[in-house]
Design an enzyme around this catalytic site. Structure first.
Site, mmCIF file in Angstrom:
data_model
loop_
_atom_site.group_PDB
_atom_site.id
_atom_site.type_symbol
_atom_site.label_atom_id
_atom_site.label_comp_id
_atom_site.label_asym_id
_atom_site.label_seq_id
_atom_site.Cartn_x
_atom_site.Cartn_y
_atom_site.Cartn_z
ATOM 1 N N LYS A 159 1.691 -3.413 6.653
ATOM 2 C CA LYS A 159 2.150 -3.752 5.178
ATOM 3 C C LYS A 159 3.489 -3.449 5.148
ATOM 4 C CE LYS A 159 -1.805 -4.682 3.488
ATOM 5 N NZ LYS A 159 -1.974 -5.915 2.835
ATOM 6 N N SER A 214 0.945 -1.327 0.017
ATOM 7 C CA SER A 214 -0.047 0.106 0.016
ATOM 8 C C SER A 214 1.024 1.309 0.046
ATOM 9 C CB SER A 214 -0.978 -0.025 1.232
ATOM 10 O OG SER A 214 -1.441 1.324 1.540
ATOM 11 N N TYR A 265 -1.793 -0.006 10.590
ATOM 12 C CA TYR A 265 -2.140 -0.653 9.187
ATOM 13 C C TYR A 265 -0.860 -0.526 8.384
ATOM 14 C CZ TYR A 265 -3.531 -1.128 4.776
ATOM 15 O OH TYR A 265 -3.941 -1.673 3.261
#
Ligand code: UDP
Length: 324
Positions: free
Chosen positions: A144, A116, A140
Site C-alpha cells: 500500500k 491503509s 501488505y
C-alpha cells in the site's frame, strides 16, 4: 461523471459505487471477481477484467468514457502477505502500475486510492496523524505504501491528481441491507463476533489479553463503510475542484478494544457471544486510532456513525439476513 471503480465488487468498493450513484455519478465497476461478488455490482455496468491486462483497462476507459478512477482492487490479508509476499507485490503494486499507465496513456488525470493505516506500522503513539512516519511491518502494508509512492511520482512526472485514503478498520454494512461484508476466508473481528453470536461460526478467539490497554485487548478505530464511501465521493469532488494531491486518515478518532466490540455485539444482538482467549496474532499493534482532523478540515468529512453500537447494528442486520 463516469467513474471507473476498480475493485467495485468488493466490500468498500460496492458501498462506494452505491454512494457515487446516489451523488449523480456513473460508476463503472472493473473487477476480476477473485474476491468480489457479482451480486454486489448493482449501480452500473461490470467489466470483468484483471489489472494484469492493461489492454482491457484501456478498453474499459475508452468504452465508458471514463473521467476518473477510484482504485480498491487489492489483496488485503496481512497474514497471507507474510506467507506469499510475491502475490501482494504482483497484484497490489505491479498491477496497479498497469492501471496508472493506462490512465496516463488515455489522459485520465484523477485517482482516489484505497490506502491503509497499516502503512504506519507500529505507531509511537495514538492518535495517528498523516505526518507520522510510514514504516510498514508486512508485505501488505508495504504494498500500500508503494502504491502511495507510485501516485506521488506519477503526480510529479505526469501531473496525475491523486488522493490516498488511509482507512482504519472498515466495518458495518449498507443500512438498507443491500450489500455488506462477505470475505472468504473472513478474518475481521466484527463479522466473526456476530457469526459466533448467531451460531454460524465457532466461538470467537480474542487474540491477546496482555496488551498495554485498559482491558488487555487490542484497540482499533472502527469506521463505518458508508462513511468511507462518502469520503471517496468527497475526495473525487476535491480533485475535480483542483485540490492538491494528498493523503487523509479515515477513522472516527475513537478506539475500541476487542472486548468492547464483543460487548457491543451482545447489546445489539441481545445474546451472549461465545468467546475464548487466545495468544496475540503476529504483527498486530496494540492500538491504532486515527486523528481524522485533516479530512474534516479539507474535505468537510466526518464520521456519521460515531457509536460502535450503530456500526454493529448495520453489520448485525446484514449478517442475520445474508443468503450469500
Ligand atoms: N481479532 C481478534 N479475533 C479475531 C479477529 C480479530 O481478537 O478472530 C482482533 C485483532 O487482533 C485486532 C482486532 O481484532 O486487534 C481487529 O482485527 P481485524 O482483523 O478485524 O482488523 P485489523 O486491525 O487486523 O485490520
Amino acid at each position: 461523471m463516469n467513474v471507473l471503480v476498480v475493485g467495485g465488487a468488493g466490500y468498500i468498493g460496492s458501498h462506494t459505487a452505491k454512494t457515487l450513484k446516489r451523488a449523480g455519478h456513473n460508476p463503472v465497476v472493473l473487477d476480476n471477481l477473485s474476491t468480489g461478488h457479482r451480486w454486489a455490482v448493482r449501480w452500473g455496468p461490470l467489466v470483468e477484467a484483471d489489472l494484469a491486462d492493461k489492454k482491457a483497462i484501456l478498453q474499459a476507459i475508452r468504452d465508458h468514457q471514463i473521467e476518473a478512477v477510484i482504485h480498491f482492487a487489492a489483496n488485503a490479508y496481512v497474514g497471507e502477505s507474510m506467507q506469499n509476499p510475491a502475490k501482494y507485490f504482483r497484484n497490489n503494486v505491479a498491477n496497479m502500475l498497469n492501471l496508472l499507465e493506462a490512465q496516463h496513456e488515455s489522459g485520465v488525470k484523477r485517482i482516489v486510492f484505497s490506502s491503509s493505516c497499516t502503512t504506519y506500522g507500529i505507531p509511537e503513539r495514538v492518535p495517528i496523524s498523516e505526518d507520522f512516519p510510514q514504516s510498514a511491518i508486512s508485505p501488505y502494508g508495504e504494498s500500500k505504501l508503494m502504491g502511495e509512492k507510485m501516485l506521488k511520482w506519477f503526480g510529479e512526472c505526469y501531473g496525475l491528481g491523486w488522493v490516498a485514503l488511509r482507512y482504519f478498520n472498515a466495518s458495518g454494512a449498507d443500512p438498507e441491507g443491500e450489500i455488506g461484508e462477505v470475505h472468504d476466508p473472513e478474518t475481521h473481528l466484527i463479522p466473526l463476533v456476530i457469526d459466533a453470536a448467531l451460531g454460524k461460526r465457532p466461538p470467537v478467539r480474542i487474540f491477546g489479553t496482555d496488551y498495554p490497554t485498559p482491558d488487555g485487548t487490542a484497540i482499533r478505530d472502527y469506521i463505518h463503510v458508508m462513511d468511507l464511501a462518502d469520503a471517496h465521493v468527497r475526495a473525487l469532488q476535491y480533485l475535480l475542484e483542483g485540490g492538491e494531491s494528498t493523503a487523509f486518515n479515515l477513522g472516527t478518532g475513537h478506539g475500541h478494544s476487542v472486548r468492547e466490540v464483543i460487548a457491543a455485539v451482545e447489546r445489539v444482538g441481545g445474546r451472549k457471544v461465545p468467546a475464548e482467549e487466545a495468544p496475540r496474532r503476529a504483527g498486530d499493534p496494540p492500538a491504532l486510532v486515527a486523528d481524522p482532523s485533516k479530512a474534516h478540515r479539507i474535505l468537510g468529512w466526518e464520521a456519521q456513525y460515531r457509536e460502535l453500537n450503530q456500526i454493529v447494528e448495520t453489520a448485525w442486520r446484514f449478517a442475520e439476513n445474508r443468503k450469500q
